[in-house]
Design an enzyme around this catalytic site. Structure first.
Site, mmCIF file in Angstrom:
data_model
loop_
_atom_site.group_PDB
_atom_site.id
_atom_site.type_symbol
_atom_site.label_atom_id
_atom_site.label_comp_id
_atom_site.label_asym_id
_atom_site.label_seq_id
_atom_site.Cartn_x
_atom_site.Cartn_y
_atom_site.Cartn_z
ATOM 1 N N TYR A 156 0.777 -1.000 0.349
ATOM 2 C CA TYR A 156 -0.086 0.217 0.301
ATOM 3 C C TYR A 156 0.980 1.320 0.314
ATOM 4 O O TYR A 156 1.303 1.336 0.668
ATOM 5 C CB TYR A 156 -1.081 0.168 1.257
ATOM 6 N N LEU A 185 -18.521 -1.714 0.849
ATOM 7 C CA LEU A 185 -19.641 -0.785 0.906
ATOM 8 C C LEU A 185 -19.295 -0.379 -0.686
ATOM 9 O O LEU A 185 -19.669 1.109 -1.336
ATOM 10 C CB LEU A 185 -19.343 1.049 1.372
ATOM 11 N N GLY A 192 -17.257 2.607 -1.983
ATOM 12 C CA GLY A 192 -18.030 3.718 -1.595
ATOM 13 C C GLY A 192 -19.809 4.416 -2.954
ATOM 14 O O GLY A 192 -20.304 4.654 -2.611
ATOM 15 N N GLY A 246 -21.808 6.392 0.268
ATOM 16 C CA GLY A 246 -20.787 7.134 -0.023
ATOM 17 C C GLY A 246 -20.648 8.953 -1.110
ATOM 18 O O GLY A 246 -22.058 8.931 -1.081
#
Length: 304
Positions: A36, A186, A189, A193
């Site tokens: 990351y 989710l 988003g 979002g």
């Protein structure tokens, strides 16, 4: 991942404050990857934990995703020697002497999964790793890995818009006593979002013109459930994933303290059988338009 530029610009101080808010609220699971932003996220998590007890957090770390100097994915490396090397760098960046869960981010097609899991099992014996996890792999790979050493959980995308694991992967995990850490709860988003598509999102198929409008309509239809529960769309989506079984842990990405409050509040949302049936009517399995990842990334998924 979202704290390291994947979905747009962030501020490290705010990210650390967000992690602290999560820990203060009783959260424990912190998920990261050594790739990351080329280690930035591990350094960030390490910084946040310097002011806390190491025992406050369960650190889940993914490894094996290779990057070019420009930061683009360039394949996987899950050789035993690489596993040990990657972990050393992660421990240094995180400022700890062990990680709680260690997992290959993707299946390395050039390395038998037995060799990778065997290498992590040695690290468990040596005390550097507590538990072995998997990520984005299918039923056959799960069985082969579990035959080598106990597997704690499979990290994989699972949401109202991504339910493919229900066909084969979830039954195999339950047969073998392997939990599910569900990411993308989710839908990056799409559910609850801001509507913005920053960072890498514009290249995702479900955000492409035509697909985006269709998927937005699906999500908007859930408003009747959310209103009845005095909840947000995001809270309903999190509660739906959590409600699919005690062996499923929703992994919710947050970048601001206010999002932590919303996430924690989702635990008070209860969906009864009638609610679940209505949600299935509004957002049927397979109704989302567009693949989970761009076409060029799909071959990396052992579970597709």
């Amino acid at each position: 991942m979202g704290m390291s530029g994947a979905y747009g610009q962030t501020a490290d101080d705010e990210s650390v404050h967000t992690i602290h808010a999560y820990l203060d609220a009783g959260g424990t699971l912190l998920d990261t990857g050594d790739f990351y932003a080329a280690g930035h996220n591990e350094l960030l998590v390490g910084r946040a934990l310097r002011e806390r007890s190491r025992d406050d957090a369960v650190l889940s770390v993914k490894f094996g995703e290779m990057l070019t100097p420009a930061g683009m994915p360039s394949g996987e490396d899950a050789r035993p020697a690489a596993v040990r090397n990657f972990l050393m760098y992660s421990l240094q960046r995180l400022g700890t002497d062990h990680v709680d869960i260690y997992r290959p981010a993707r299946l390395d097609p050039a390395v038998p999964i037995e060799e990778t899991i065997g290498a992590i099992a040695e690290l468990v014996e040596q005390g550097y790793v507590r538990h072995i996890g998997l990520s984005e792999v299918g039923p056959e790979t799960i069985r082969r890995a579990a035959a080598v050493a106990p597997i704690s959980d499979l990290q994989i995308e699972y949401s109202l818009l991504s339910r493919d694991i229900e066909d084969e992967i979830l039954p195999v995990c339950r047969e073998l006593g392997i939990g599910i850490t569900a990411y993308g709860v989710l839908a990056r988003g799409l559910i609850g979002g801001s509507g913005a598509a920053g960072g890498a999102l514009p290249m995702m198929p479900r955000f492409q013109p035509g697909n985006r409008e269709h998927n937005d309509r699906l999500v908007t239809s859930l408003k009747e459930i959310a209103d009845a529960k005095h909840a947000t769309l995001a809270q309903v989506a999190i509660a739906w994933v959590a409600g699919q079984g005690a062996d499923i842990v929703p992994l919710v990405g947050s970048r601001r303290p206010g999002q932590i409050e919303t996430m924690i509040a989702s635990t008070t949302v209860t969906l009864d059988p009638e609610d679940l049936a209505r949600i299935d009517e509004l957002v049927p399995k397979g109704a989302a338009r567009g693949a989970r990842y761009p076409e060029g990334h799909m071959p990396d998924l052992d579970d597709r």
